[in-house]
Scaffold this motif. Structure first.
Motif, PDB file in Angstrom:
ATOM      1  N   THR A  50       0.845  -1.184   0.000  1.00 60.73           N
ATOM      2  CA  THR A  50       0.000   0.000   0.000  1.00 60.73           C
ATOM      3  C   THR A  50       0.883   1.237   0.000  1.00 60.73           C
ATOM      4  O   THR A  50       1.794   1.363   0.831  1.00 60.73           O
ATOM      5  CB  THR A  50      -0.920   0.014   1.239  1.00 60.73           C
ATOM      6  N   LEU A  51       0.612   2.133  -0.928  1.00 57.91           N
ATOM      7  CA  LEU A  51       1.432   3.334  -1.103  1.00 57.91           C
ATOM      8  C   LEU A  51       0.534   4.551  -1.301  1.00 57.91           C
ATOM      9  O   LEU A  51      -0.667   4.427  -1.562  1.00 57.91           O
ATOM     10  CB  LEU A  51       2.327   3.178  -2.344  1.00 57.91           C
ATOM     11  N   ASP A  52       1.129   5.729  -1.203  1.00 56.73           N
ATOM     12  CA  ASP A  52       0.393   6.936  -1.562  1.00 56.73           C
ATOM     13  C   ASP A  52       0.077   6.886  -3.058  1.00 56.73           C
ATOM     14  O   ASP A  52       0.804   6.259  -3.842  1.00 56.73           O
ATOM     15  CB  ASP A  52       1.226   8.188  -1.264  1.00 56.73           C
ATOM     16  N   ALA A  53      -0.989   7.549  -3.445  1.00 56.30           N
ATOM     17  CA  ALA A  53      -1.446   7.475  -4.837  1.00 56.30           C
ATOM     18  C   ALA A  53      -0.398   7.951  -5.834  1.00 56.30           C
ATOM     19  O   ALA A  53      -0.393   7.510  -6.985  1.00 56.30           O
ATOM     20  CB  ALA A  53      -2.730   8.281  -5.001  1.00 56.30           C
ATOM     21  N   ASP A  54       0.501   8.827  -5.397  1.00 60.13           N
ATOM     22  CA  ASP A  54       1.505   9.351  -6.335  1.00 60.13           C
ATOM     23  C   ASP A  54       2.838   8.608  -6.246  1.00 60.13           C
ATOM     24  O   ASP A  54       3.861   9.092  -6.727  1.00 60.13           O
ATOM     25  CB  ASP A  54       1.726  10.845  -6.083  1.00 60.13           C
ATOM     26  N   ALA A  55       2.811   7.404  -5.641  1.00 57.40           N
ATOM     27  CA  ALA A  55       4.067   6.678  -5.434  1.00 57.40           C
ATOM     28  C   ALA A  55       4.080   5.307  -6.097  1.00 57.40           C
ATOM     29  O   ALA A  55       4.805   4.403  -5.673  1.00 57.40           O
ATOM     30  CB  ALA A  55       4.331   6.535  -3.933  1.00 57.40           C
ATOM     31  N   CYS A  56       3.295   5.127  -7.160  1.00 58.31           N
ATOM     32  CA  CYS A  56       3.270   3.829  -7.845  1.00 58.31           C
ATOM     33  C   CYS A  56       4.600   3.586  -8.557  1.00 58.31           C
ATOM     34  O   CYS A  56       5.022   4.399  -9.383  1.00 58.31           O
ATOM     35  CB  CYS A  56       2.128   3.786  -8.856  1.00 58.31           C
TER      36      CYS A  56
END
Length: 397
Positions: free
Chosen positions: A280-286
């Motif tokens: 699980t990551l922040d949306a801008d960290a894919c």
């Protein structure tokens, strides 16, 4: 909007041409899912109880004007008799002398099933002469097939113009639920729209941002919106050629005062398979070599908070790759929360279309939603703000 119901019709001694959807899945001549048959039982039983004679009109498959034996409605007679608890007489055509004789000989407590309307090419063409030939079989027309109401066919639209017409119980239930959800909803009104592609739901999104207070976007569609805002979505399913359209929708939502909720955190994996290693990551960290397969817990918490303040919910599509674990968590959690609020009487929830029913069933939430539509295309066209020919033909003011 108003339409005549069975309760407003004098059915005693009348032959009631009833358009139903019994396009059910079959295997080796046996019905494998009788849901659509079960949902027309109240209409048929109420017509009989009022002294009427139900004559069922329906299509099966796409025979394209040909007599295709495996698409004959005769094979449904045993399943119908079991569901109705009464004899079902079959006529080998839906027009002509044989059908007229069968309609005239129908006894109290019996149901007449007419052969597949799509054996005639005039059915999808909404041919007036074909509609008139069917009209000769009955005194009253009852439409109980909302799922076919988006098609202007002879048995869904043409007939309604020729006989005194009304909505059946399933149609009445569907229209009442949709009117409560989009026509005159209690606010705040929230829509959850998921699925793979923005391109297939452009009209839907465009209509909703002008009508709802909050729009939750999930699934592959959300990736397109993230990409439109300059966020790298790695190898995720996204329509990069639709980013301009996504920005237009965001702008229209802002102008309408509609809050669009996109994932603030994401669940990513390098493989699209059950049990794949995920994080699980922040949306801008894919990561560049990963794909977004679900919304994360912070996004789910935000959706739950919006639902807590809402009065009405419309749901269409999953929030992630719900078919495989662990990428079903966001859909399951949000659906369970909506179901609990609905069961408590705090939320009017209406859902339907595509994978929605499967996703809500998997989440164990479907039974607690206020209304689940199995209509598919008709449900989506209603949400897109389109006029449905089969419904318009029933309106009485």
């Amino acid at each position: 909007m108003s339409w005549t119901t069975l309760d407003q019709m004098d059915l005693a001694g009348k032959r009631v041409l009833t358009r139903v959807d019994i396009n059910v899945p079959m295997e080796d001549g046996v019905v494998t899912d009788a849901t659509r048959i079960e949902r027309i039982v109240p209409t048929v039983k109420d017509i009989i109880a009022a002294g009427g004679h139900p004559i069922l009109l329906a299509h099966y498959g796409r025979p394209k004007g040909q007599r295709v034996p495996e698409m004959s409605l005769q094979q449904l007679v045993p399943a119908l008799e079991s569901a109705f608890g009464c004899p079902v007489v079959f006529a080998a055509d839906c027009i002509g002398a044989g059908a007229e004789a069968a309609a005239g000989a129908l006894q109290a407590g019996q149901v007449l099933l007419l052969e597949n309307t799509r054996y005639h090419a005039q059915e999808p063409a909404n041919d007036p002469d074909f509609a008139a030939a069917m009209a000769r079989l009955g005194d009253i027309y009852c439409n109980d097939a909302f799922s076919a109401a988006h098609r202007a066919h002879a048995s869904t639209e043409g007939l309604a113009r020729l006989l005194p017409s009304c909505a059946g119980r399933l149609m009445q239930q569907e229209l009442s639920a949709l009117e409560a959800a989009l026509g005159t909803p209690k606010r705040p009104l929230v829509a959850v729209v998921g699925g793979a592609k923005v391109s297939t739901k452009l009209e839907l999104l465009g209509n909703l941002v002008a009508k709802v207070d909050h729009l939750v976007i999930g699934g592959g569609m959300a990736n397109t919106f993230l990409a439109a805002q300059g966020i790298d979505v790695g190898k995720s399913l996204a329509e990069h050629d639709m980013t301009g359209t996504a920005l237009d929708i965001l702008q229209k939502a802002k102008a309408s005062g509609c809050e669009i909720i996109l994932p603030s955190d994401i669940v990513v994996a390098r493989e699209f398979k059950a049990g794949a290693a995920s994080e699980t990551l922040d949306a801008d960290a894919c990561p560049a070599d990963a794909m977004i397969l679900d919304a994360g817990p912070a996004t789910v918490a935000r959706i739950k908070a919006v639902l807590d303040s809402a009065k009405t919910l419309i749901w269409n599509g999953p929030l992630g790759a719900f078919e495989i674990e662990p990428f079903d968590k966001a859909t399951n959690a949000a659906a369970a929360h909506a179901a609990a609020l609905s069961e408590a009487g705090a939320l009017v929830s209406v859902a339907g279309g595509g994978d929605t029913v499967a996703a809500l069933n998997q989440a164990g939430a479907a039974e607690k939603f206020t209304y689940i539509s199995t209509a598919g295309g008709a449900f989506l066209e209603w949400m897109e703000g389109k006029t449905l020919p089969g419904v318009a033909a029933l309106e009485n003011g």
